[in-house]
Scaffold this active site. Structure first.
Site, short mmCIF file in Angstrom:
data_model
loop_
_atom_site.label_atom_id
_atom_site.label_comp_id
_atom_site.label_asym_id
_atom_site.label_seq_id
_atom_site.Cartn_x
_atom_site.Cartn_y
_atom_site.Cartn_z
CB ALA A 266 -0.90 -0.01 1.22
N GLY B 68 -0.62 -5.35 0.06
CA GLY B 68 -1.76 -5.18 -0.84
C GLY B 68 -1.50 -5.80 -2.21
CD GLU C 297 -4.25 -7.67 1.70
OE1 GLU C 297 -3.80 -6.54 1.41
OE2 GLU C 297 -4.88 -7.91 2.74
CD GLU D 181 0.35 -6.25 4.88
OE1 GLU D 181 1.16 -7.19 5.01
OE2 GLU D 181 -0.44 -6.16 3.92
#
Lengths: 257, 258
Positions: free
Chosen positions: B66, B109, B112, B132
């Site tokens: 992210a 992300g 993901e 993360e």
């Protein structure tokens, strides 16, 4: 700037010289890091089509600098943090790598030579799998490469008995490409490196990739990888040049891609 | 002028290709960029001529996570109002087969996003991970759920707790990656597989995808009931008549998605 090694690109050959001659080019943390960096640099440099690793002075590399070994040292962490990155960088370098073994290659210094694609030995070169004499196991990828080069039985003899292997004997064992007389050492190493640098570099890199794959993959998977690599090689300008030169009955001029 | 700020979108035959095109920031997924990705995917999903969607990244990374700067000062109330993950939920509703062609780093992300696709084709140089935890947080766009459903809780915790990077080969062994290919051939192989999928009967692909998704979430009995309904439904299609007729006449079928 590197302090423990010299890194020079001459023509299309990268020369990586271990440069702590007073300590027989023994590894320190800094030297591990500088070798790792130089190998990555050689891999990324489009102009480099062959890498030579050699030692300054009378030794190739004496292995880990024992003056730095302390009681509190965690040998496992030394390998994980210092040697593994260096050996991985070498393992994944998709260009021909020559160990020009100018003198003694002991311990991890021998491992470094084993991980290269070719070992050229000077008359004064020798291999010393000395780990056992200090009660340790061969490290820095040593026992990964050794049985693949000379078979399990000989690998075990070397590792357990720890006897020094002289240059001629090393060639007989299949540990080295050839022995070069002292009088023509530098010239012949240079010629060998330049010959490799003039070859289809991408195809050599793919050959290394396939040899790695052949040790790990199932046969079916290997064949798929082979098809992929041949597809990639088939797209190179060196392939087109090779075929063209063949029909024109002349020597090909390869660009490395 | 392209309608996309962060993407390069093109169509090759029946395959829609969406390339994340912010290589200078390793395709870091800002909220705006996620919104664009979802919009591009949905527009392909609505297009009957597009039978397969391929997602890939330009440069060294597929998507390296992210946009940290963007969220560093967020608080829970702002996040609740933003409801940014609603965009991600929409990816789960896409019916067209989606393939992630992972060219490099797929972190946070980015991982993901790859897990939101039906197949992951990975370059041998690709790496996956959920870093993360190293920032004191955790995945928020489905990472803990999707990874766990794929590889089981024990193994998922290993990667989620340590934040370690997984090689393409490890990801393949864990069943996350469908196929690992040489970096040089990633797009060629992906497009070949996508092309093959594009020739399959599209309605069957869609209903199979739906049934497989239910298999992950439903108890076995309910899943089997669901499967049965989709099975019956396909008998309303021309492709079913064509497929079975071609089989009986010993010829190649021509599927039209009808």
């Amino acid at each position: 700037m590197s302090e423990t090694i010299r890194y020079e690109v001459k023509g299309q050959v990268a020369w990586l010289t271990l440069n702590r001659p007073d300590q027989l080019n023994a590894f320190t943390e800094q030297m591990n890091a500088e070798v790792t960096k130089a190998l990555k640099q050689a891999g990324a440099d489009q102009n480099v089509r062959c890498v030579v690793i050699t030692g300054a002075g009378r030794a190739f590399c004496a292995g880990e600098d024992l003056s730095g070994v302390t009681e509190e040292m965690d040998h496992g962490d030394v390998l994980r943090t210092r040697y593994a990155p260096m050996m991985k960088a070498l393992h994944h370098l998709e260009k021909p790598v020559v160990a020009a073994v100018n003198g003694a290659a002991a311990g991890a210094g021998m491992s470094l030579a084993l991980a290269c694609d070719f070992r050229l030995l000077s008359e004064k070169a020798s291999f010393a799998p000395a780990f056992i004499h200090v009660g340790l196991v061969p490290d820095a990828g040593h026992l990964y490469y050794l049985p693949r080069l000379i078979g399990r039985a000989k690998a075990l003899e070397l590792a357990v008995l720890g006897e020094k292997v002289a240059a001629e004997e090393a060639v007989a064992l299949g540990l080295a490409t050839k022995v070069i007389p002292l009088s023509s050492w530098e010239e012949e190493v240079k010629q060998f490196a330049e010959r490799l640098a003039a070859m289809p570099t991408k195809a050599i890199g793919l050959i290394k990739r396939l040899l790695r794959e052949s040790q790990e993959a199932t046969f079916d998977r290997y064949l798929e990888r082979e098809a992929e690599c041949q597809r990639i090689a088939g797209l190179t300008s060196d392939h087109r040049e090779g075929v063209k030169a063949f029909f024109e009955k002349r020597k090909p001029i390869f660009q490395g891609n | 002028m392209s309608e996309w700020t962060f993407l390069a979108v093109r169509q090759e035959g029946a395959v829609g290709v969406i390339e994340l095109a912010r290589p200078d920031v390793l395709n870091a997924l800002s909220r705006q960029m996620v919104a664009e990705i979802v919009a591009a995917v949905e527009s392909f999903d609505r297009d009957e001529a597009v039978r397969v969607i391929v997602l890939t990244g330009r440069g060294r990374a597929f998507a390296a996570g992210a946009d940290i700067q963007e969220m560093a000062d967020d608080d829970p109330i702002r996040l609740e109002w933003l409801n940014q993950f609603a965009d991600w939920d929409r990816l789960s509703l896409v019916k067209t087969p989606m393939i992630a062609a992972v060219n490099g780093l797929a972190l946070g992300g980015g991982f993901e996003l790859a897990l939101s696709c039906d197949w992951i084709i990975a370059s041998a140089a690709a790496e996956f991970g959920f870093p993360e935890v190293n920032l004191g947080v955790m995945p928020g766009a489905g990472g803990t759920q999707r990874l766990t459903k794929l590889i089981g809780p024990k193994r998922a915790l290993e990667w989620l707790w340590t934040g370690a990077r997984m090689s393409a080969k490890e990801a393949e062994q864990l069943g996350i990656v469908t196929r690992v290919v040489s970096p040089e051939l990633l797009m060629e192989e992906t497009m070949r597989l996508a092309g093959r999928l594009a020739e399959q009967p599209p309605l069957a692909l869609r209903l199979i995808k739906e049934a497989v998704q239910k298999a992950v979430d439903y108890p076995l009995y309910e899943g089997m009931q669901f499967e049965r309904k989709n099975f019956y439904l396909l008998f309303a299609s021309e492709d079913q008549k064509e497929g079975m007729a071609a089989f009986l006449e010993k010829r190649k079928p021509r599927f039209q998605g009808k």
